[in-house]
Design a protein around this motif. Structure first.
Motif, PDB file in Angstrom:
ATOM      1  N   PRO A 100      23.401  93.928  16.619  1.00  0.00           N
ATOM      2  CA  PRO A 100      24.606  93.367  16.013  1.00  0.00           C
ATOM      3  C   PRO A 100      24.468  91.980  15.399  1.00  0.00           C
ATOM      4  CG  PRO A 100      24.674  93.066  18.375  1.00  0.00           C
ATOM      5  CD  PRO A 100      23.409  93.834  18.083  1.00  0.00           C
ATOM      6  N   GLU A 101      23.286  91.383  15.449  1.00  0.00           N
ATOM      7  CA  GLU A 101      23.142  90.027  14.933  1.00  0.00           C
ATOM      8  C   GLU A 101      23.562  89.958  13.471  1.00  0.00           C
ATOM      9  OE1 GLU A 101      19.981  86.311  14.945  1.00  0.00           O
ATOM     10  OE2 GLU A 101      19.293  88.323  15.477  1.00  0.00           O
ATOM     11  N   GLY A 102      24.432  88.996  13.157  1.00  0.00           N
ATOM     12  CA  GLY A 102      24.886  88.800  11.794  1.00  0.00           C
ATOM     13  C   GLY A 102      25.959  89.772  11.338  1.00  0.00           C
ATOM     14  N   THR A 103      26.469  90.589  12.234  1.00  0.00           N
ATOM     15  CA  THR A 103      27.490  91.561  11.877  1.00  0.00           C
ATOM     16  C   THR A 103      28.815  91.199  12.538  1.00  0.00           C
ATOM     17  OG1 THR A 103      27.090  93.087  13.737  1.00  0.00           O
ATOM     18  CG2 THR A 103      25.695  93.335  11.780  1.00  0.00           C
ATOM     19  N   TYR A 158      15.863  87.385  32.587  1.00  0.00           N
ATOM     20  CA  TYR A 158      16.581  87.103  31.343  1.00  0.00           C
ATOM     21  C   TYR A 158      17.571  85.973  31.639  1.00  0.00           C
ATOM     22  CZ  TYR A 158      14.787  91.751  30.223  1.00  0.00           C
ATOM     23  OH  TYR A 158      13.983  92.845  30.029  1.00  0.00           O
ATOM     24  N   PRO A 159      17.223  84.736  31.312  1.00  0.00           N
ATOM     25  CA  PRO A 159      18.069  83.604  31.721  1.00  0.00           C
ATOM     26  C   PRO A 159      19.288  83.439  30.831  1.00  0.00           C
ATOM     27  CG  PRO A 159      16.148  82.823  30.529  1.00  0.00           C
ATOM     28  CD  PRO A 159      15.974  84.301  30.674  1.00  0.00           C
ATOM     29  N   TYR A 160      20.349  82.971  31.439  1.00  0.00           N
ATOM     30  CA  TYR A 160      21.554  82.551  30.712  1.00  0.00           C
ATOM     31  C   TYR A 160      22.373  81.697  31.664  1.00  0.00           C
ATOM     32  CZ  TYR A 160      25.891  82.569  28.071  1.00  0.00           C
ATOM     33  OH  TYR A 160      27.014  82.180  27.378  1.00  0.00           O
ATOM     34  N   SER A 194      32.121  84.971  26.437  1.00  0.00           N
ATOM     35  CA  SER A 194      31.043  85.371  25.524  1.00  0.00           C
ATOM     36  C   SER A 194      30.420  86.681  25.990  1.00  0.00           C
ATOM     37  CB  SER A 194      29.957  84.290  25.468  1.00  0.00           C
ATOM     38  OG  SER A 194      29.192  84.279  26.665  1.00  0.00           O
ATOM     39  N   ILE A 195      29.660  87.281  25.079  1.00  0.00           N
ATOM     40  CA  ILE A 195      28.764  88.394  25.405  1.00  0.00           C
ATOM     41  C   ILE A 195      27.354  87.919  25.109  1.00  0.00           C
ATOM     42  CG2 ILE A 195      28.077  90.762  24.887  1.00  0.00           C
ATOM     43  CD1 ILE A 195      30.930  91.262  23.895  1.00  0.00           C
ATOM     44  N   HIS A 196      26.461  88.038  26.086  1.00  0.00           N
ATOM     45  CA  HIS A 196      25.066  87.678  25.861  1.00  0.00           C
ATOM     46  C   HIS A 196      24.227  88.946  25.860  1.00  0.00           C
ATOM     47  CE1 HIS A 196      22.184  84.448  25.358  1.00  0.00           C
ATOM     48  NE2 HIS A 196      21.334  85.161  26.061  1.00  0.00           N
ATOM     49  N   GLU A 207      17.103  87.174  22.370  1.00  0.00           N
ATOM     50  CA  GLU A 207      18.480  87.133  22.849  1.00  0.00           C
ATOM     51  C   GLU A 207      19.445  86.678  21.773  1.00  0.00           C
ATOM     52  OE1 GLU A 207      18.942  84.099  25.967  1.00  0.00           O
ATOM     53  OE2 GLU A 207      16.870  83.560  25.526  1.00  0.00           O
ATOM     54  N   LEU A 208      20.717  86.955  22.043  1.00  0.00           N
ATOM     55  CA  LEU A 208      21.791  86.676  21.097  1.00  0.00           C
ATOM     56  C   LEU A 208      23.061  86.477  21.904  1.00  0.00           C
ATOM     57  CD1 LEU A 208      23.096  86.785  18.189  1.00  0.00           C
ATOM     58  CD2 LEU A 208      23.286  89.259  18.537  1.00  0.00           C
TER      59      LEU A 208
END
Length: 342
Positions: A248-251, A171-173, A197-199, A208-209
């Motif tokens: 949680p996307e968009g929240t 899982y790249p970041y 940040s939180i990834h 991912e987000l």
């Protein structure tokens, strides 16, 4: 105290001769690790010392096994293991930064050792190890009931199956991971990062987000027992994100304001959504952390004053006993009301 003795009675208090940095509570034991490497193992009910060990070079984390029969402590120069039945201590001064340890079950644990993760049996025998990461391993966690190990180092979180030196999933970041949290459901892997940040990765498909915009680095993450709620630092407010459904996307998160600087987080066992947080002013706050609507700013349900010494760590010894370690060496246990109340 700002809480009456009926509401949060002081069960016991002890002092240790080292500045605490970490706590672990399992079964009937509490372990407290100090910055200089002193580790004390205490009876959770009364605070009496039942074991001790020292890790040369200092300590960073401590972890009791699920059955409370073994303990692992990690530090800048290596790691050590302690066995309850006879007090045997095994110290490995590897010279490698050992940031964390995590138990898969009562028989296996993973230890960060420099750029690798070592998987050991409970007595320290090496079962297998990962290939070197690009940089020092900063955190690790088990998922899939201990069948997969997530290992965080600069640039990625990598997943290793049993006895697989090379990762089976990456899982790249691009960034430095400071903390790793895996949902108990195994559905999500989250990293708190140096870049404030939180990834988040969904383990099923790798989607991912990123939640960015925190004023400070995110160095503490914790999922509750249901896996639906994630608490994080990175600001004077503790943020609590809702991971139910599609995530949680968009929240927006709930915000919990009590401390100028958050120094510890610990979810109460169970599904009531109760969270304990600690601050640099010594205050411990208790929250109905999942109450209200998204974007709500919540107030503590209870606070316990700590006489000004910063909270170094928090741990729940079962659902009714909250243990706090303060940087002046005091370790306190408070009896907390039933799960349905605070």
């Amino acid at each position: 105290m700002s809480v009456s003795s009926v509401e949060a009675a002081l069960a016991w208090e002890v002092s240790v001769d080292d500045a605490p940095v970490a706590l672990s509570a399992r079964g009937d034991l509490v372990a407290v690790a100090g910055a200089e490497g002193t580790v004390r193992v205490l009876d959770a009910a009364f605070g009496a010392e039942i074991g001790a060990l020292d890790l040369p070079g200092g300590a960073l984390r401590v972890a009791l096994s699920p059955d409370a029969q073994h303990l692992a402590v990690t530090g800048p120069m290596g790691y050590a293991l302690w066995r309850r039945v006879d007090g045997r201590t095994t110290v490995r001064e590897s010279g490698a930064w050992s940031a964390a340890a995590a138990w898969a079950d009562q028989e296996r644990l993973a230890v960060a050792s420099g750029r690798r993760a070592l998987v050991l049996d409970a007595d320290g025998g090496q079962l297998w190890r990962t290939e070197p990461a690009a940089s020092t391993v900063t955190d690790l966690a088990w998922l899939r009931q201990g069948r997969r190990l997530a290992v965080a180092a600069y640039g990625a979180v990598r997943g290793h199956e049993r006895h697989t030196e090379q990762p089976v999933v990456t899982y790249p970041y691009v960034g430095s991971h400071l903390a790793l949290a895996v949902a108990p459901t195994g559905k999500w892997i989250c990293s708190g990062n140096q870049d404030a940040s939180i990834h988040i990765w969904r383990t099923r498909d790798g989607s991912e987000l990123t939640m960015s915009g925190y004023p400070e680095k995110v160095s503490r993450l914790a999922f509750d027992e249901t896996g639906f709620w994630l608490a994080a630092d990175g600001a004077p407010d503790v943020t609590v994100w809702d991971f139910a459904g599609k995530g949680p996307e968009g929240t927006a998160p709930r915000s919990l304001r009590c401390h100028e600087t958050v120094t510890a987080l610990a979810w109460r066992p169970g599904a009531a959504g109760h969270l304990a947080s600690g601050g640099d002013d010594g205050t411990v706050a208790l929250w109905h952390a999942t109450a209200g609507r998204p974007e709500a700013r919540l107030r503590p349900a209870r606070t316990v004053e700590g006489d000004g010494a910063a909270v170094a760590a928090l741990a729940w010894a079962g659902p009714h006993l909250l243990v706090s370690a303060h940087r002046d060496g005091r370790v306190r246990a408070h009896a907390v009301p039933s799960r349905t109340a605070l």
